[in-house]
Design a protein around this motif. Structure first.
Motif, PDB file in Angstrom:
ATOM      1  N   GLU A 134      49.665  41.265  53.017  1.00 51.19           N
ATOM      2  CA  GLU A 134      49.934  42.695  52.923  1.00 51.19           C
ATOM      3  C   GLU A 134      49.085  43.362  51.834  1.00 51.19           C
ATOM      4  N   ARG A 135      48.949  42.678  50.708  1.00 52.96           N
ATOM      5  CA  ARG A 135      48.135  43.214  49.615  1.00 52.96           C
ATOM      6  C   ARG A 135      46.677  43.349  50.040  1.00 52.96           C
ATOM      7  N   LEU A 136      46.178  42.366  50.818  1.00 54.16           N
ATOM      8  CA  LEU A 136      44.797  42.438  51.305  1.00 54.16           C
ATOM      9  C   LEU A 136      44.630  43.598  52.285  1.00 54.16           C
ATOM     10  N   ARG A 137      45.627  43.829  53.132  1.00 56.19           N
ATOM     11  CA  ARG A 137      45.552  44.937  54.076  1.00 56.19           C
ATOM     12  C   ARG A 137      45.495  46.275  53.327  1.00 56.19           C
ATOM     13  N   GLU A 138      46.348  46.392  52.307  1.00 56.39           N
ATOM     14  CA  GLU A 138      46.366  47.633  51.512  1.00 56.39           C
ATOM     15  C   GLU A 138      45.040  47.821  50.772  1.00 56.39           C
ATOM     16  N   TYR A 139      44.505  46.676  50.257  1.00 56.42           N
ATOM     17  CA  TYR A 139      43.217  46.747  49.551  1.00 56.42           C
ATOM     18  C   TYR A 139      42.123  47.261  50.479  1.00 56.42           C
ATOM     19  N   ALA A 140      42.093  46.735  51.694  1.00 61.24           N
ATOM     20  CA  ALA A 140      41.065  47.127  52.652  1.00 61.24           C
ATOM     21  C   ALA A 140      41.165  48.611  52.999  1.00 61.24           C
ATOM     22  N   MET A 141      42.381  49.113  53.103  1.00 58.12           N
ATOM     23  CA  MET A 141      42.562  50.514  53.448  1.00 58.12           C
ATOM     24  C   MET A 141      42.079  51.434  52.321  1.00 58.12           C
ATOM     25  N   LYS A 142      42.247  50.978  51.067  1.00 61.61           N
ATOM     26  CA  LYS A 142      41.883  51.813  49.927  1.00 61.61           C
ATOM     27  C   LYS A 142      40.434  51.605  49.487  1.00 61.61           C
ATOM     28  N   CYS A 143      39.984  50.331  49.485  1.00 63.17           N
ATOM     29  CA  CYS A 143      38.686  50.001  48.876  1.00 63.17           C
ATOM     30  C   CYS A 143      37.646  49.511  49.870  1.00 63.17           C
ATOM     31  N   GLY A 144      37.974  49.402  51.105  1.00 61.30           N
ATOM     32  CA  GLY A 144      37.037  48.859  52.085  1.00 61.30           C
ATOM     33  C   GLY A 144      37.351  47.402  52.425  1.00 61.30           C
ATOM     34  N   ALA A 145      36.721  46.922  53.490  1.00 57.15           N
ATOM     35  CA  ALA A 145      37.056  45.583  54.012  1.00 57.15           C
ATOM     36  C   ALA A 145      36.387  44.453  53.251  1.00 57.15           C
ATOM     37  N   ASN A 146      35.429  44.712  52.369  1.00 53.89           N
ATOM     38  CA  ASN A 146      34.740  43.652  51.644  1.00 53.89           C
ATOM     39  C   ASN A 146      35.386  43.443  50.279  1.00 53.89           C
ATOM     40  N   ILE A 147      35.501  42.152  49.914  1.00 56.43           N
ATOM     41  CA  ILE A 147      36.062  41.805  48.615  1.00 56.43           C
ATOM     42  C   ILE A 147      35.351  40.560  48.108  1.00 56.43           C
ATOM     43  N   THR A 166      41.218  39.714  40.384  1.00 56.08           N
ATOM     44  CA  THR A 166      41.923  40.868  39.817  1.00 56.08           C
ATOM     45  C   THR A 166      43.110  41.256  40.685  1.00 56.08           C
ATOM     46  N   LEU A 167      42.937  41.187  42.019  1.00 52.38           N
ATOM     47  CA  LEU A 167      43.995  41.561  42.941  1.00 52.38           C
ATOM     48  C   LEU A 167      45.224  40.676  42.777  1.00 52.38           C
ATOM     49  N   ILE A 168      44.995  39.369  42.625  1.00 55.09           N
ATOM     50  CA  ILE A 168      46.138  38.444  42.554  1.00 55.09           C
ATOM     51  C   ILE A 168      46.552  38.154  41.121  1.00 55.09           C
ATOM     52  N   GLY A 169      45.692  38.515  40.170  1.00 51.36           N
ATOM     53  CA  GLY A 169      46.022  38.317  38.761  1.00 51.36           C
ATOM     54  C   GLY A 169      46.012  36.854  38.355  1.00 51.36           C
ATOM     55  N   LEU A 170      45.160  36.053  39.012  1.00 44.42           N
ATOM     56  CA  LEU A 170      45.094  34.619  38.712  1.00 44.42           C
ATOM     57  C   LEU A 170      43.650  34.198  38.508  1.00 44.42           C
ATOM     58  N   SER A 171      43.503  32.992  37.954  1.00 41.61           N
ATOM     59  CA  SER A 171      42.169  32.476  37.658  1.00 41.61           C
ATOM     60  C   SER A 171      41.490  31.928  38.909  1.00 41.61           C
ATOM     61  N   ASP A 209      40.018  31.983  54.823  1.00 42.19           N
ATOM     62  CA  ASP A 209      38.854  31.867  55.709  1.00 42.19           C
ATOM     63  C   ASP A 209      39.191  31.018  56.938  1.00 42.19           C
ATOM     64  N   ARG A 210      39.822  29.881  56.673  1.00 42.16           N
ATOM     65  CA  ARG A 210      40.128  28.942  57.766  1.00 42.16           C
ATOM     66  C   ARG A 210      41.095  29.548  58.779  1.00 42.16           C
ATOM     67  N   HIS A 211      41.970  30.433  58.331  1.00 43.18           N
ATOM     68  CA  HIS A 211      43.009  30.958  59.211  1.00 43.18           C
ATOM     69  C   HIS A 211      42.712  32.374  59.705  1.00 43.18           C
ATOM     70  N   GLY A 212      41.457  32.801  59.555  1.00 41.86           N
ATOM     71  CA  GLY A 212      41.044  34.048  60.164  1.00 41.86           C
ATOM     72  C   GLY A 212      41.540  35.312  59.500  1.00 41.86           C
ATOM     73  N   VAL A 213      42.019  35.187  58.250  1.00 43.39           N
ATOM     74  CA  VAL A 213      42.422  36.386  57.517  1.00 43.39           C
ATOM     75  C   VAL A 213      41.189  37.044  56.914  1.00 43.39           C
ATOM     76  N   THR A 214      40.267  36.216  56.401  1.00 48.88           N
ATOM     77  CA  THR A 214      39.001  36.698  55.854  1.00 48.88           C
ATOM     78  C   THR A 214      37.862  35.900  56.457  1.00 48.88           C
ATOM     79  N   ARG A 215      36.649  36.409  56.262  1.00 51.33           N
ATOM     80  CA  ARG A 215      35.457  35.680  56.698  1.00 51.33           C
ATOM     81  C   ARG A 215      34.401  35.817  55.614  1.00 51.33           C
ATOM     82  N   ARG A 216      33.853  34.686  55.192  1.00 48.68           N
ATOM     83  CA  ARG A 216      32.845  34.715  54.134  1.00 48.68           C
ATOM     84  C   ARG A 216      31.520  35.198  54.696  1.00 48.68           C
ATOM     85  N   GLU A 217      30.936  36.163  53.996  1.00 48.42           N
ATOM     86  CA  GLU A 217      29.611  36.678  54.345  1.00 48.42           C
ATOM     87  C   GLU A 217      28.807  36.754  53.057  1.00 48.42           C
ATOM     88  N   GLY A 218      28.086  35.671  52.753  1.00 44.72           N
ATOM     89  CA  GLY A 218      27.340  35.605  51.487  1.00 44.72           C
ATOM     90  C   GLY A 218      28.295  35.464  50.316  1.00 44.72           C
TER      91      GLY A 218
END
Length: 638
Positions: A581-594, A601-606, A618-627
């Motif tokens: 859900e946080r990734l969906r909200e991020y994409a709506m506000k900041c664009g689909a690339n992260i 910063t989004l998750i507040g972890l190292s 990546d493996r489960h189709g939530v994100t896809r690495r591009e460079g």
């Protein structure tokens, strides 16, 4: 045109060779020593064209010292011509040759009284009476008896007519078997090389065909073929053929070998058989050492009688196993002769039942005899079922069945169809097992799973490989897969990827287990996106048994409450759902690339936690690495 093989039989100097010469014009005595001594020593061959039937003659020696040569020629005959000299009557080798033909299963024949010109009518009548007494009750009981003279030609024309009539009445050679040609001569021809001859006892051989030479296992190619001295492209069962072979030296070949299709059959050192012992011979006993003549081969063998008393008495029949000193090429239904060595004499004959038999334990002899009785049946389906039943839980592959039966592909398919209609055989990826054994294997899988669930009530199920090792360790993997598919299709078992469980199984938790399970789940829920290893989670509980807690953690994983990020790190399902859900909200506000820094910063972890999370996504189709960045795919799907 019909092709028939006629073999001579009879005592030495009773005129067999002269009779063949009178019929065909061919002198079958080809060896210099035969010419010098005036007796037949080795096999001789001639042929006679009678218009609608072509007869190939195999002239055999009559002297008792050359019985082994006689046996090499007698194996492939359709019709016997028993020759009795008018001036001597029935003699010792007359009787032995007659018994050999009877034991070899020859079903048709004619009795020829030779040298008619040397006796008067009264002595001729006495000889006829002797012959009738000898053949009474046998396959020659109603055979024609024709008096002839090779010197004057008396009776020769009549003999040809009777031979033609009998030849036309003989049924075709057994169908449904692969090609086999027992070799009775080996020689070279200038400009052609190695040539072997023999009677084709089954199937057909074709020019250009690849063949195997048993028992040596050598391969060769058919360079050329002749039947009765004429070049042909193919030779069929019942014909004598000369085969020009390429790829093999004459020094590697000898009488007793067999040509067969390349890679189809296997040599054997042991066989089970149904044996008939002559009335005036010796009883066949266990541990007896005998000469076995089968096809054109002769081999020493040790006998094990499969009857309860370890003996087959004179005039009786029973089952026995023969262990040969050298490998032979044999198949079920092959006829053979048993001779005792001291003094050398024929004592029995038999029919092969199984060419790759098991070792029979004494207490299992009644079962072994019953199965061998089934293997002796005329019905190929019954024989196929019996062979597969004898293989037990291991079953037999298609190649093994073909090698042990000699069936052609068409005959095997027909027999298998009958076995399936009876519900007696199960096929598993070209491995065949009896229905009884397969049902036992299915029950073994179910029992093993039930035992596992009793031992491990908290575990979701058993690994597929562990189940195979425990229930089917020494069996072909094809049988395991078929049995597992059977219980899964019937709904008795659930297969979830690599885990197998009974469909009725549900993990059973005691009150204390429920408390511990809730405590472990709470640890991961509080941990959020900070994934934990199993060992790290176990350190956060105090007094609970670690092994019990580990099984409960696996139960949480199996139920989907905990998710594996990789081989070691676990995370609660709710944390991942919140991250989506946080990734969906991020994409709506900041664009689909992260990129990685933005994700941290989004998750507040190292990075320690961020990288495993991103790789999982990546493996489960939530994100896809591009460079160096990830594209959030769930934003695109909304």
């Amino acid at each position: 045109m019909r092709s028939i093989i006629v073999g001579t039989a009879g005592h030495i100097d009773h005129g067999k060779t002269a009779l063949v010469r009178a019929l065909t014009g061919v002198d079958t005595d080809r060896l210099p020593e035969e010419k010098r001594r005036g007796i037949t020593i080795d096999l001789g061959f001639a042929d006679l064209d009678l218009g609608d039937v072509h007869i190939g003659f195999v002239d055999v020696p009559g002297h008792e010292r050359f019985i082994r040569n006689m046996l090499a020629g007698a194996h492939g005959i359709d019709l016997v011509m028993l020759v009795v000299a008018a001036d001597e009557g029935v003699m010792p080798q007359t009787r032995e040759h007659f018994e050999i033909c009877r034991l070899l299963g020859v079903k048709s024949g004619i009795v020829v009284i030779s040298k008619r010109d040397t006796v008067d009518d009264e002595l001729l009548a006495l000889v006829r009476a002797e012959i009738e007494e000898l053949t009474r009750g046998s396959f020659l009981a109603d055979a024609p008896i024709i008096a002839t003279s090779a010197r004057t030609g008396e009776g020769i024309s009549e003999l040809k007519g009777v031979l033609r009539k009998l030849s036309l009445a003989i049924g075709p050679r057994c169908a449904g078997k692969v090609m086999r040609l027992p070799i009775d001569r080996v020689f070279t021809v200038r400009g052609f090389g190695t040539v072997v001859t023999g009677t084709l006892i089954a199937g057909e051989i074709v020019e250009g065909q690849d063949v195997e030479i048993l028992p040596a296992g050598m391969c060769a190619r058919v360079r050329g073929l002749q039947v009765h001295g004429r070049p042909v492209e193919r030779a069929r069962a019942g014909q004598r053929a000369a085969v020009n072979l390429s790829g093999v030296e004459i020094s590697a070949l000898w009488r007793g070998m067999t040509l067969a299709p390349a890679g189809r059959l296997h040599a054997t050192r042991a066989f089970d058989a149904f044996v008939e012992v002559l009335e005036d011979g010796l009883p066949l006993r266990s541990r007896m050492s005998v000469h076995v003549h089968i096809g054109t081969a002769e081999v020493m063998a040790r006998v094990r009688v499969l009857e309860d008393d370890g003996e087959i008495a004179c005039g009786r029949a029973g089952f026995a196993q023969f262990k040969c000193e050298k490998p032979i090429g044999a198949l079920p239904d092959d006829r053979f002769i048993v001779r005792f060595g001291s003094p050398l004499r024929t004592i029995a004959g038999g029919r092969v039942c199984d060419v790759h038999p098991p070792k029979h334990r004494r207490r299992e002899l009644p079962i072994a005899r019953a199965r061998l009785q089934s293997l002796s049946a005329a019905d190929e389906t019954t024989r196929l079922v019996a062979l597969i039943e004898m293989a037990g839980a291991r079953g037999l592959t298609r190649a093994e069945i073909l090698a042990r039966t000699g069936l052609s592909d068409e005959a095997f398919a027909e027999a298998l169809r009958g076995a399936r209609e009876r519900g007696a055989v199960v096929e598993a990826e070209n491995v065949f097992i009896s229905r009884e054994q397969f049902d036992g294997l299915v029950e073994a899988l179910l029992d093993e799973l039930a035992d596992f669930h009793r031992r491990e009530p908290l575990v979701k199920g058993m690994s597929r490989e562990e189940l195979r090792e425990r229930a089917c360790a020494r069996l072909p993997v094809e049988l395991f897969r078929a049995a597992l598919a059977n219980v899964e299709a019937s709904g008795r078992v659930v297969v979830d990827r690599d885990t197998v469980r009974l469909s009725t199984h549900q993990p059973e938790l005691s009150p204390s287990d429920r408390i511990l399970k809730d405590e472990l789940e709470l640890i991961f829920r509080r941990s959020g996106l900070e994934a934990l290893t199993m060992e790290a989670a176990l350190k956060r509980i105090d007094s609970a048994p670690k092994e019990r807690a580990r099984k409960l953690l696996k139960l949480l994983v199996d139920s989907g409450t905990l998710i594996r990020l990789d081989d070691e790190m676990l995370i609660h399902r709710e944390a991942l759902e919140a991250l989506r859900e946080r990734l969906r909200e991020y994409a709506m506000k900041c664009g689909a690339n992260i990129d990685v820094p933005a994700f941290k910063t989004l998750i507040g972890l190292s990075r320690k936690y961020a990288i495993p999370l991103l790789e999982y996504l990546d493996r489960h189709g939530v994100t896809r690495r591009e460079g160096d960045v990830r594209r959030i795919l769930i934003a695109e799907s909304d």
